[in-house]
Design a protein around this motif. Structure first.
Motif, short mmCIF file in Angstrom:
data_model
loop_
_atom_site.label_atom_id
_atom_site.label_comp_id
_atom_site.label_asym_id
_atom_site.label_seq_id
_atom_site.Cartn_x
_atom_site.Cartn_y
_atom_site.Cartn_z
N ASP A 51 0.84 -1.20 0.00
CA ASP A 51 0.00 0.00 0.00
C ASP A 51 0.88 1.25 0.00
O ASP A 51 0.81 2.08 0.92
CB ASP A 51 -0.93 0.02 1.22
N ILE A 75 -2.13 2.38 -7.66
CA ILE A 75 -2.86 2.70 -6.43
C ILE A 75 -1.89 3.24 -5.39
O ILE A 75 -0.85 2.63 -5.13
CB ILE A 75 -3.60 1.47 -5.88
N LYS A 82 -6.98 5.35 -0.15
CA LYS A 82 -6.30 4.93 -1.37
C LYS A 82 -6.89 5.67 -2.56
O LYS A 82 -8.11 5.79 -2.69
CB LYS A 82 -6.44 3.42 -1.58
N HIS A 91 -13.67 -4.44 -4.66
CA HIS A 91 -12.48 -3.62 -4.45
C HIS A 91 -12.79 -2.36 -3.63
O HIS A 91 -11.99 -1.95 -2.79
CB HIS A 91 -11.86 -3.23 -5.79
N TYR A 114 -10.61 -1.77 -0.15
CA TYR A 114 -9.60 -0.72 0.02
C TYR A 114 -9.57 -0.13 1.43
O TYR A 114 -8.49 0.04 2.01
CB TYR A 114 -9.79 0.39 -1.02
N HIS A 126 -4.01 -6.74 0.31
CA HIS A 126 -5.12 -6.45 -0.60
C HIS A 126 -5.90 -7.70 -1.01
O HIS A 126 -7.13 -7.69 -1.02
CB HIS A 126 -4.59 -5.71 -1.83
N GLN A 151 -15.02 5.59 -2.83
CA GLN A 151 -14.46 4.92 -4.01
C GLN A 151 -15.45 4.98 -5.19
O GLN A 151 -15.86 3.97 -5.75
CB GLN A 151 -14.11 3.46 -3.67
#
Length: 385
Positions: free
Chosen positions: A71, A151, A159, A264, A268, A278, A361
Motif C-alpha cells: 500500500d 494505487i 487509497k 475492491h 480498500y 489487498h 471509491q
C-alpha cells in the motif's frame, strides 16, 4: 455493436527463466541506464540476481530502489523518483509484487513528464510522456503488468488511483521461477485477488464492458480456478505457477478495460486502515458482495460458475449462481485464508467508518452491477464480521 476501447501492454514475454534474459529483452528499448524498483523482501530473497546479471551482460547500467512497501504512500514514490533523477535513469524496471509495479509506473511517468503527483489522481488526468517501462511480477495476483492503474495511499489511510493509458508498460515479463518461493498464504490471497479481477471485469456495469474483456475474464477464471489449489499446496509446481501468472495477466487485461467494482471498493478501506493485504481484503468481502449483487448479476455469475467450478455445469441458473458464491467462500477457507473481519483484528465498532470510506471509491462503485449505498456497505461488512 456497442463502441469500446481496449488498451493493453504491447509486448508480453512469458516463460520460466525469462527474467534471466531481461537484458536481452529490454536492450535497445529502455536505454542504457535503468532503475530497478522493488521491495526489500524480493531483494533479500535473491529474486533480482538473475535479472541483474543479465542486465550487466547486456551492458545496461542499473541502480536499485528497494524501499517499496505494501500500500505504498506518496513518500515512497517521491523517494524513488528522486533516485531515478539522481541516477539519470533512461528507463524503469518494476520487479516484485503489485506495489512495486505500481510505484515503477509512477516513477517512469513523473521522471519524464514532471507532472505533480497530486494533480493526476483520477481517470485520464496523467498525460505523460513517461520513461520506457518494463514490469516483471513476482506474484500471480494484481495483473499490474498489463493495467493502466497505480494505487497510492494518500494521507493516513485513503487509497487513490492514477488511471491513464500512458502508464501501461512497454513490456511485461512473466517468469514462473520468480513465484516458486512465494509462501502459500500469499499465493492464496493473490490468486483470489486475480479471480476477483476476472469476476468484476466480466460483470462490470462500465459502458466499456466489452467482448474482449469478457473473453479474457472467462479464460482467466478457468486457469485460476484449475490451478490455485496446486499452486498453494505444491509451490514448486512450475506448470501451476505459470498458469496462475497467465491467469492473473489475462484478468488484468480484462479489468484494465472493464473496471472492477464493489469488492475492491469495500476492500480498500480494510487495507488502508488495518494494513490487511489487498488480496485477503478482497477475499474477506467477496462472497458477501456477490450475494448482494446476485439479484442483478445472477445470469452472469451462472455463466462464470462452471469455469471456476466445473461440477456446477449441469445445474440450473439459480443453482449455478448460488454454487458459485458458496464455492468461492469455501475455496477461500480451503486455501487457509482468514474468513472474518474479526480474524484480522478489525473491531466491530470500525464497520461504520469502513462503510463511509468505501463510499469515497466512486471510481469503482459506478461499475457495480447493483447500486450500492452506504447502508448496504455497512450490512456487507456486518455479514463479513
Amino acid at each position: 455493436m456497442t463502441p469500446f476501447v481496449f488498451n493493453t501492454t504491447p509486448s508480453i514475454v512469458s516463460g520460466a527463466g525469462s527474467a534471466a534474459r531481461l537484458g536481452e529483452i529490454i536492450k535497445g528499448r529502455l536505454g542504457q541506464r535503468v532503475l530497478i524498483v522493488t521491495d526489500a523482501g524480493v531483494a533479500k530473497a535473491g529474486l533480482l540476481d538473475a535479472a541483474l546479471e543479465s542486465l550487466t551482460a547486456a551492458e545496461i547500467g542499473w541502480a536499485i530502489f528497494s524501499e517499496v512497501v505494501a500500500d505504498p504512500p506518496e513518500a515512497v514514490i517521491l523517494k524513488a523518483l528522486e533516485q531515478a533523477k539522481t541516477f539519470g535513469a533512461e528507463g524503469v524496471v518494476g520487479l516484485g509484487g503489485g506495489s512495486s509495479l505500481d510505484v515503477a509506473k509512477l516513477v517512469a511517468l513523473l521522471a519524464r513528464s514532471g507532472e505533480p503527483l497530486s494533480d493526476i489522481y483520477g481517470v485520464g488526468l496523467a498525460k505523460g510522456p513517461r520513461l520506457p517501462l518494463a514490469l516483471v511480477p513476482t506474484t500471480a495476483g494484481t495483473g499490474s503488468e498489463v493495467t493502466p492503474i497505480s494505487i497510492v495511499t494518500t494521507g493516513a489511510s485513503e487509497k487513490k488511483g492514477v488511471v491513464s493509458p500512458v502508464i501501461l508498460p512497454d513490456i511485461a515479463v512473466l517468469d514462473a521461477d520468480l513465484t516458486l518461493k512465494l509462501p502459500p498464504h500469499v499465493t492464496a490471497a493473490t490468486g483470489v485477488d486475480a479471480m476477483v479481477h476476472a469476476i468484476e471485469a466480466y460483470t462490470s456495469a462500465s459502458a466499456n464492458n466489452n467482448p474482449l474483456s469478457r473473453m479474457l475474464a472467462m479464460e482467466a477464471l478457468r486457469l485460476l480456478g484449475a490451478n490455485i489449489r496446486t499452486a498453494v499446496t505444491d509451490g514448486d509446481n512450475r506448470d501451476a505457477r505459470g498458469k496462475m501468472l497467465l491467469g492473473s495477466l489475462l484478468a488484468g487485461q480484462a479489468f484494465a478495460n472493464s473496471p472492477v467494482a464493489a469488492v475492491h471498493a469495500l476492500a480498500y478501506p480494510i487495507g488502508g486502515h488495518f494494513h490487511v493485504p489487498h488480496g485477503l481484503s478482497n477475499a474477506l468481502v467477496l462472497p458477501h458482495v456477490l450475494a448482494f449483487n446476485a439479484q442483478a448479476a445472477r445470469a452472469a455469475y451462472s455463466e462464470l460458475a462452471p469455469l471456476a467450478f466445473p461440477q456446477l455445469a449441469e445445474k440450473g441458473m439459480a443453482e449455478r449462481c448460488e454454487g458459485f458464491i458458496m464455492g468461492l467462500a469455501n475455496l477461500s477457507a480451503e486455501l487457509g485464508l482468514q474468513q472474518r473481519l474479526r480474524d484480522v483484528k478489525i473491531p466491530k465498532d470500525a464497520l461504520a467508518m469502513l462503510a463511509a470510506d468505501a463510499m469515497k471509491q466512486t471510481r469503482l462503485l459506478v461499475n457495480n452491477p447493483r447500486p450500492l449505498r452506504e447502508e448496504d456497505a455497512r450490512a456487507i461488512y456486518e455479514k463479513a464480521w
